[in-house]
Enzyme design. Structure first.
Site, PDB file in Angstrom:
ATOM      1  N   LYS A 162       0.691  -0.681  -0.150  1.00 42.84           N
ATOM      2  CA  LYS A 162      -0.224   0.009  -0.339  1.00 42.84           C
ATOM      3  C   LYS A 162       0.983   1.696  -0.079  1.00 42.84           C
ATOM      4  O   LYS A 162       0.464   2.450  -1.118  1.00 42.84           O
ATOM      5  CB  LYS A 162      -0.743  -0.127   1.264  1.00 42.84           C
ATOM      6  N   GLU A 250      -9.637  -5.669  -1.026  1.00 42.93           N
ATOM      7  CA  GLU A 250      -8.637  -6.978  -0.844  1.00 42.93           C
ATOM      8  C   GLU A 250      -9.580  -7.479   0.063  1.00 42.93           C
ATOM      9  O   GLU A 250      -8.811  -7.145   1.525  1.00 42.93           O
ATOM     10  CB  GLU A 250      -7.231  -6.519  -1.390  1.00 42.93           C
ATOM     11  N   CYS A 284      -5.565 -15.493   1.523  1.00 42.85           N
ATOM     12  CA  CYS A 284      -7.111 -14.462   1.513  1.00 42.85           C
ATOM     13  C   CYS A 284      -7.125 -15.370  -0.153  1.00 42.85           C
ATOM     14  O   CYS A 284      -8.947 -15.818  -0.449  1.00 42.85           O
ATOM     15  CB  CYS A 284      -6.896 -13.335   1.199  1.00 42.85           C
ATOM     16  N   GLU A 461      -4.478  -4.591  -6.369  1.00 44.05           N
ATOM     17  CA  GLU A 461      -3.116  -3.609  -5.513  1.00 44.05           C
ATOM     18  C   GLU A 461      -1.887  -4.933  -6.263  1.00 44.05           C
ATOM     19  O   GLU A 461      -1.424  -5.150  -7.821  1.00 44.05           O
ATOM     20  CB  GLU A 461      -3.061  -4.523  -4.341  1.00 44.05           C
TER      21      GLU A 461
END
Length: 487
Positions: A162, A250, A284, A461
């Site tokens: 990020k 996300e 994830c 991302e």
């Protein structure tokens, strides 16, 4: 305490403490030992961090992308020089085995700083549009103050994924790590400032679920980037909508991994294990619904069982350990409850299914678990578990498995194992997911976009695509002749 930082927060280039905030205890998941004690940000700390970011951002945005990039690349070099130290901290913070963190965590963060530090001029280019005598051009401009909210499975990586695109695009960031893993982001902030980042541009504040709304609702915040659960994502999106903030998310997944009967079986088993057991299943994008064509199901399960039961569970600091603990006691209890639900609903337990007996009783361990004969309606096939629990489902043909794979509210990722590349491309074209693999799984180099669809979020991302989410397009029309007015 073995991992106590200098203070809880890093704001305006220095460590800051505010003991009025709620105490956050950082626990080593392998033993339950308190390794650090920090404080959640009070409203005053939140204001201080956002004010620092707002003050520093204009001068940073005025620098050339090349100058900004040099700083990020220096940060990447420092991270690589200190990879062992950062990896050990990541293992203490998360409980992930050192054999994983040393190759996958700080190194991925360093890759992000290096990538975005090197591509900025090209990635932030505008365009020239000829319009006869006149012309127009576009340019990408920063958003301002960005907020990053991290998850606990890859704390250092997420801070970099990020922070890097936000900074190279000319923004400032306030980053809040998960309260379960508060330590790594502070080190990232230290390294960025050691590399020459001006004060106020990357700030880290601690917090819990009460801190997020203070950030998301703040009028000086232009953009929020969240990695987290679907329920958290819904709350953040709703809050950000009130002031029309830019948002990328996300979120979770229940991804399909499809194994056709012509696949290289050992590779498919390896892919399924990487897609379920890496980081103790706390990823994830995991392919937790493993669809295996009926003709190879028996042999697939035989090889999978043998390899799963051979995995080494133990001390995460031991380089031989392949499976560490869950991140917290609460997460372990959640995963154990899902395992019991799988048994109760009639799935066949192939491997694991309990608590390993060769580890500390205080650690948050769960055996890597495989269920077979799972049906689409079972809880373990529908809900994200976020632990080392694999559900194996069987199927007959291509159309059937695609329909079943898509019958989910999630759409983060998916994978296909087959020797027929024509079929592989045909299948991934029909799968409803943002990130897909063919004859591989869970590889996410920074050069490629990563993100989901449906309830798994929006935005991407990494790659040049990420820069679009940390900047906005400004259009300039240039008139080259006299203005003709009809009045």
């Amino acid at each position: 305490m073995k991992a106590q930082p200098k203070a809880s927060h890093f704001i305006d280039g220095e460590y800051v403490e505010d003991s009025d905030g709620t105490v956050i205890e950082s626990l080593y998941p392998a033993t339950g030992e308190v390794i650090a004690r920090l404080h959640a940000a009070t409203p005053a700390i939140v204001e201080k961090a956002i004010a620092a970011a707002k003050s520093a951002q204009p001068e940073w945005a005025a620098m050339s992308p090349m100058a900004r990039g040099r700083i990020l690349k220096r940060a990447a070099d420092i991270m690589r020089e200190r990879n062992r130290e950062l990896s050990e901290l990541e293992t203490l913070d998360t409980g992930k085995p050192i054999q994983e963190t040393i190759v996958a965590d700080p190194t991925s963060g360093a890759d992000a700083f290096e990538f975005f530090g090197g591509v900025a001029p090209a990635g932030l280019n505008g365009s020239h549009i000829p319009l006869g005598q006149d012309f127009a051009y576009t340019k990408r401009v920063p958003l301002g103050v960005c907020v990053g909210i991290g998850a606990w499975n890859y704390p250092q990586q997420i801070a970099c994924w990020k922070g890097a695109p936000a900074l190279i695009a000319g923004n400032a960031m306030v980053f809040k790590p998960s309260e379960n893993t508060p330590l790594g982001a502070l080190k990232i902030a230290e390294i960025l400032h050691e590399a020459g980042l001006p004060k106020g541009l990357f700030n880290v504040i601690q917090g819990d679920r009460d801190t997020g709304p203070l950030l998301v609702n703040h009028p000086d915040v232009a953009k929020v980037s969240l990695t987290g659960s679907v329920p958290t994502g819904r709350r953040v999106a709703a809050a950000a909508a009130g002031s029309l903030k830019h948002v990328t998310m996300e979120l979770g997944g229940k991804s399909p991994l499809i194994v056709f009967d012509d696949a290289d079986l050992d590779s498919a088993v390896g892919g399924a294990m990487l897609g379920n057991f890496y980081s103790t299943g706390q990823v994830c994008s995991n392919g937790t619904r493993v669809f295996v064509q009926k003709g190879i199901k028996t042999e697939f399960l035989k090889r999978l069982k043998a390899r799963t039961e051979a995995m080494l569970i133990g001390d995460p600091m031991d380089e031989a350990t392949q499976i560490g603990p869950m991140v917290s006691w609460a997460q372990r209890e959640k995963v154990v409850a899902y395992i019991e639900k799988g048994k109760a609903e009639g799935a066949t337990l192939v491997a694991g299914g309990g608590i390993p007996n060769n580890v500390s009783g205080e650690g948050y361990y769960v055996q890597p678990t495989v269920f077979a004969d799972v049906t689409d309606e079972m809880t373990i096939a529908r809900e994200e578990i976020f632990g080392p629990v694999m559900s194996v489902l069987d199927f007959d043909d291509e159309d059937e498995v695609i329909t079943r794979a898509n019958a989910s509210e999630f759409g983060l990722s998916g994978g296909v194992f087959t020797a027929d590349l024509t079929r592989a491309h045909r299948v991934v074209d029909r799968l409803e997911a943002g990130t897909l693999w063919i004859n591989a799984y869970n590889l996410a180099p920074v050069e490629i976009p990563f993100g989901g669809s449906k309830q798994s979020g929006f935005g991407r991302e990494n790659s040049l695509a990420a820069l679009e989410h940390y900047s906005e397009l400004k259009t300039v029309y240039v008139g080259m002749g006299p203005v003709q007015a009809p009045y």
